[in-house]
Design a protein around this motif. Structure first.
Motif, short mmCIF file in Angstrom:
data_model
loop_
_atom_site.label_atom_id
_atom_site.label_comp_id
_atom_site.label_asym_id
_atom_site.label_seq_id
_atom_site.Cartn_x
_atom_site.Cartn_y
_atom_site.Cartn_z
N ALA A 103 0.75 -1.30 0.07
CA ALA A 103 -0.10 -0.10 -0.01
C ALA A 103 0.86 1.42 0.07
O ALA A 103 0.40 2.32 0.23
CB ALA A 103 -1.06 0.04 1.32
N TYR A 104 2.28 1.17 -0.08
CA TYR A 104 2.99 2.21 0.06
C TYR A 104 3.49 2.70 -1.64
O TYR A 104 3.60 1.71 -2.39
CB TYR A 104 4.23 1.99 0.73
CG TYR A 104 4.95 0.90 0.67
CD1 TYR A 104 6.10 1.26 -0.27
CD2 TYR A 104 4.72 -0.20 1.15
CE1 TYR A 104 7.00 0.00 -0.71
CE2 TYR A 104 5.63 -1.47 0.78
CZ TYR A 104 6.41 -1.13 0.01
OH TYR A 104 7.29 -2.43 -0.24
N ALA A 105 3.98 3.90 -1.65
CA ALA A 105 4.26 4.04 -3.21
C ALA A 105 5.95 3.79 -3.20
O ALA A 105 6.43 3.59 -2.12
CB ALA A 105 4.10 5.84 -3.28
N ALA A 106 6.39 3.59 -4.29
CA ALA A 106 7.64 3.46 -4.67
C ALA A 106 8.59 4.53 -4.08
O ALA A 106 8.14 5.95 -4.16
CB ALA A 106 8.04 3.38 -6.05
N PRO A 107 9.98 4.35 -3.47
CA PRO A 107 10.44 5.43 -2.92
C PRO A 107 10.93 6.48 -4.10
O PRO A 107 11.54 5.94 -5.23
CB PRO A 107 11.74 4.82 -2.24
CG PRO A 107 11.61 3.19 -2.79
CD PRO A 107 10.39 3.10 -3.19
#
Length: 97
Positions: free
Chosen positions: A52-56
């Motif tokens: 659920a997190y965006a790519a760094p």
């Protein structure tokens, strides 16, 4: 004395019968119908959800960028030294310190 002995025997018999009656002996008769059997369902594999997190996002200092900082510092140092040189030339007329 005979009456006392018979009375004691009857009293002990009543106590014995009452304790046997409180033992709760049950008599059960089974008919033979089997109970329903529970069977667990087959396990199902479910893939884990996507993260659920965006790519760094790459921001900031990189290992290859240190040459840029060195060049900038070297250029700043040259400009500072040139300004110092110009100031001394104007102030002292070219005689240095």
């Amino acid at each position: 004395m005979n009456k006392k002995l018979v009375g004691a025997l009857i009293g002990l018999t009543v106590l014995g019968v009452s304790s046997a009656a409180s033992a709760h002996v049950d008599l059960a008769i089974g008919v033979g119908i089997p109970a329903p059997v529970y069977v667990a369902p087959q396990p199902v594999y479910v893939a884990p959800p996507a993260p659920a997190y965006a790519a760094p996002v790459a921001v900031g200092y990189y290992r290859g960028d240190d040459w840029r900082e060195r060049e900038w510092r070297r250029r700043e140092w040259r400009e500072h030294e040139w300004r110092e040189h110009q100031w001394r030339e104007r102030r002292w007329g070219g005689y240095g310190y």
